[in-house]
Write a protein that holds these residues in place. Sequence first.
Motif, PDB file in Angstrom:
ATOM      1  N   ASN A   1       0.824  -1.225   0.000  1.00 23.99           N
ATOM      2  CA  ASN A   1       0.000   0.000   0.000  1.00 23.99           C
ATOM      3  C   ASN A   1       0.852   1.266   0.000  1.00 23.99           C
ATOM      4  O   ASN A   1       0.581   2.224   0.719  1.00 23.99           O
ATOM      5  CB  ASN A   1      -0.948   0.004   1.210  1.00 23.99           C
ATOM      6  CG  ASN A   1      -1.772  -1.264   1.300  1.00 23.99           C
ATOM      7  OD1 ASN A   1      -1.609  -2.049   2.231  1.00 23.99           O
ATOM      8  ND2 ASN A   1      -2.630  -1.496   0.321  1.00 23.99           N
TER       9      ASN A   1
ATOM     10  N   SER B   1       2.444   4.759  -0.979  1.00 23.08           N
ATOM     11  CA  SER B   1       2.063   6.016  -1.630  1.00 23.08           C
ATOM     12  C   SER B   1       3.154   7.044  -1.381  1.00 23.08           C
ATOM     13  O   SER B   1       3.817   7.031  -0.342  1.00 23.08           O
ATOM     14  CB  SER B   1       0.730   6.538  -1.080  1.00 23.08           C
ATOM     15  OG  SER B   1      -0.328   5.651  -1.402  1.00 23.08           O
TER      16      SER B   1
ATOM     17  N   GLN C   1       4.268  11.361  -2.652  1.00 20.65           N
ATOM     18  CA  GLN C   1       4.103  12.541  -3.487  1.00 20.65           C
ATOM     19  C   GLN C   1       5.153  13.577  -3.105  1.00 20.65           C
ATOM     20  O   GLN C   1       5.489  13.754  -1.940  1.00 20.65           O
ATOM     21  CB  GLN C   1       2.700  13.119  -3.356  1.00 20.65           C
ATOM     22  CG  GLN C   1       2.273  13.472  -1.938  1.00 20.65           C
ATOM     23  CD  GLN C   1       0.785  13.746  -1.857  1.00 20.65           C
ATOM     24  OE1 GLN C   1      -0.024  12.854  -2.111  1.00 20.65           O
ATOM     25  NE2 GLN C   1       0.432  14.980  -1.533  1.00 20.65           N
TER      26      GLN C   1
ATOM     27  N   LYS D   1       0.323  13.595  -6.855  1.00 21.27           N
ATOM     28  CA  LYS D   1       0.576  12.270  -6.312  1.00 21.27           C
ATOM     29  C   LYS D   1       1.381  11.451  -7.328  1.00 21.27           C
ATOM     30  O   LYS D   1       0.952  11.301  -8.468  1.00 21.27           O
ATOM     31  CB  LYS D   1      -0.731  11.565  -5.982  1.00 21.27           C
ATOM     32  CG  LYS D   1      -1.513  12.234  -4.850  1.00 21.27           C
ATOM     33  CD  LYS D   1      -2.801  11.476  -4.546  1.00 21.27           C
ATOM     34  CE  LYS D   1      -3.539  12.145  -3.391  1.00 21.27           C
ATOM     35  NZ  LYS D   1      -4.812  11.434  -3.086  1.00 21.27           N
TER      36      LYS D   1
ATOM     37  N   GLN E   1       0.550   5.711  -5.852  1.00 20.60           N
ATOM     38  CA  GLN E   1      -0.712   5.590  -5.138  1.00 20.60           C
ATOM     39  C   GLN E   1      -1.046   4.124  -4.854  1.00 20.60           C
ATOM     40  O   GLN E   1      -1.317   3.356  -5.770  1.00 20.60           O
ATOM     41  CB  GLN E   1      -1.849   6.227  -5.950  1.00 20.60           C
ATOM     42  CG  GLN E   1      -1.637   7.703  -6.272  1.00 20.60           C
ATOM     43  CD  GLN E   1      -2.768   8.274  -7.090  1.00 20.60           C
ATOM     44  OE1 GLN E   1      -3.921   8.287  -6.654  1.00 20.60           O
ATOM     45  NE2 GLN E   1      -2.461   8.743  -8.291  1.00 20.60           N
ATOM     46  N   ASP E   2      -0.948   3.756  -3.579  1.00 21.72           N
ATOM     47  CA  ASP E   2      -1.446   2.470  -3.087  1.00 21.72           C
ATOM     48  C   ASP E   2      -0.886   1.283  -3.877  1.00 21.72           C
ATOM     49  O   ASP E   2      -1.632   0.430  -4.363  1.00 21.72           O
ATOM     50  CB  ASP E   2      -2.977   2.460  -3.125  1.00 21.72           C
ATOM     51  CG  ASP E   2      -3.560   1.346  -2.265  1.00 21.72           C
ATOM     52  OD1 ASP E   2      -2.926   0.966  -1.258  1.00 21.72           O
ATOM     53  OD2 ASP E   2      -4.649   0.839  -2.608  1.00 21.72           O
TER      54      ASP E   2
ATOM     55  N   GLU F   1       8.509   7.230   1.913  1.00 22.81           N
ATOM     56  CA  GLU F   1       7.122   7.005   1.554  1.00 22.81           C
ATOM     57  C   GLU F   1       6.191   7.801   2.477  1.00 22.81           C
ATOM     58  O   GLU F   1       6.507   8.025   3.653  1.00 22.81           O
ATOM     59  CB  GLU F   1       6.775   5.515   1.611  1.00 22.81           C
ATOM     60  CG  GLU F   1       6.891   4.875   2.984  1.00 22.81           C
ATOM     61  CD  GLU F   1       8.284   4.316   3.260  1.00 22.81           C
ATOM     62  OE1 GLU F   1       8.401   3.494   4.187  1.00 22.81           O
ATOM     63  OE2 GLU F   1       9.247   4.724   2.574  1.00 22.81           O
TER      64      GLU F   1
ATOM     65  N   GLY G   1       0.939   6.347 -11.734  1.00 21.58           N
ATOM     66  CA  GLY G   1       1.260   6.179 -10.323  1.00 21.58           C
ATOM     67  C   GLY G   1       0.630   4.976  -9.661  1.00 21.58           C
ATOM     68  O   GLY G   1       0.814   4.753  -8.465  1.00 21.58           O
ATOM     69  N   ARG G   2      -0.101   4.166 -10.422  1.00 22.02           N
ATOM     70  CA  ARG G   2      -0.754   2.982  -9.866  1.00 22.02           C
ATOM     71  C   ARG G   2      -0.251   1.718 -10.549  1.00 22.02           C
ATOM     72  O   ARG G   2       0.137   1.740 -11.713  1.00 22.02           O
ATOM     73  CB  ARG G   2      -2.271   3.060 -10.031  1.00 22.02           C
ATOM     74  CG  ARG G   2      -2.924   4.211  -9.266  1.00 22.02           C
ATOM     75  CD  ARG G   2      -4.439   4.170  -9.409  1.00 22.02           C
ATOM     76  NE  ARG G   2      -5.092   5.266  -8.693  1.00 22.02           N
ATOM     77  CZ  ARG G   2      -5.408   5.235  -7.402  1.00 22.02           C
ATOM     78  NH1 ARG G   2      -5.143   4.137  -6.696  1.00 22.02           N
ATOM     79  NH2 ARG G   2      -5.984   6.274  -6.827  1.00 22.02           N
TER      80      ARG G   2
END
Length: 570
Positions: free
Chosen positions: A308, A310, A312, A318, A321-322, A356, A513-514
């Motif tokens: 998880n 994340s 930025q 961001k 993300q996750d 992070e 970002g995912r």
Amino acid sequence: MPTSEPIISFHNFSFQYFSQKEPTLLDVDLNIYPGEKVLIVGPSGSGKSTLGHCINGLIPYAYKGTITGSLTVDGKAPEQSSLFERSKKVGTVLQDSDGQFVGLTVGEDIAFSLENDRVAQPEMKATVQRVADMVDMGALLSSSPFELSGGQKQRTALAGVMVDDVDVLLFDEPLANLDPLTGKTAIDLIDRIHREYHKTIIIIEHRMEDVLYRHVDRVLVISEGRIVSDSTPDELVCNDTLRALGNREPLYVTALKYAGVALTPDMGPGYLSTLDVHRVREPLARWYAAQPPHPEKPLGEVLLSVRNLSFQYTKKRKILQDISFDIRRGEMVSIVGTNGAGKSTLAKVICGFVREDAGEILYEGQNIRDWTIKERSLKIGYVMQNPNQMISKPMIFDEVALGLRIRGMDEAAIREKVEQALTVCGLYPMRNWPVAALSFGQKKRVTIASMLVMDPQILILDEPTAGQDYRHYTDIMEFLRGLNQQGITILMITHDMHLMLEYTPHAIVIAGGRKIGDESAVAILTDETMAQQANLKLTSLYELAQKAELPDPQNFVQQFIDHEEARRES
């Protein structure tokens, strides 16, 4: 040919740098005609870039040496014009676009040449807008060049040379730093400029298959300073010239040769789009049916877990993300996706360069949030994409030895490890050279060598093969594969779909970002939806299998990869 008079003409041309013992170019006889599109390929050090420097005037004006024979560009020999005058005929787009920018905005950068020519403001603004629109950058004139994506930077650099309405456009490895789909778009743009504005186009590039996504008139193959082949793509892929000289031929061509297909130019094999598939379907099907099933290999225990995660840099943007995934001990894994997707940032978070914002990273089950960068470096080595950001010593040997000396290793042991790494990376003959004398690709190999000597448990490499020819690519990847077989886990951030297929059974896909994919490389590069989302390019093997109507195109790709691995191990 469009005209009987060549725009570029070499006759019995040789060139030797003052700093070199042997000539870099030997007895070059070459004519390039107005409106032609020519691709130049060859191993690193073969003379490709030197030939380009002769065309754009950097030789003899910037790089000094001895010239014999003759060269004319638009009918003029070098001594008949200045470098400035040559730049009005030949525009060059460099591999590293950042090194070409001079303006604070896109508009200023494009206008630089016009400002030097003292063009009036109204005319200058109109010209800049017109040229920017030609390369689809008209809406970004106020943006900083350094905020752009890789593809946008390249378009800005192209506009900066097109503003002079040059006759010849020279591209030096335009695909080296671009993701596959952006590279495809770049080739589309070059093709459109060629067709609509009738420019003479010269492309120097290792990624031949990606350039041949669109038509080229000729492919020049250079080896040891000589032009050893000057032919159409259809003619070139029918023989073994490329492989013999350490260049990669298109993957679908290799598959056809494995299947026993006797390629001839009339089959149109230079481009997958023109291949006469009816003449190759039966031998392909026979070869495919004869392949053994894919062997399933046991998985090691989980070494690195991301949970998880994340991150930025600013509150507005961001980056990650996750994101969650597991890396198992002894794996070779590709991290792929769009330019700016967050791949390099992910590596920096794992290494501890940035912290992070949420989530956790576990090494052998232990949360490493409180580990220092030094503590992480004992387990995880990182090779950055831009070698200039890593190199701190003026001499090659000292740069590679730096980490070992900091650890206090004996000098005799240091020499043995450094020389081994330099040999693998193709740099041993240059071990006593200054780093400043190296090309971008050679500097890249220095940084890889500097990490390899440190014996990390996990090695993260950001674009390890960018700008490398097939021989050095293979040397580096086979060395990494050997390290992997000794238990070192390797993660590679890459835009090279060949590398992803051939060496990394496991791939993680990042977009926006995912994480959008986490499975086999073959599954990812045969998934049209995922390829589009992450700016990847479907492998030509998959497209070949589809055109040949084989029963399971994805499995055909896997069988090809298994066959390649078996050949390497035999």
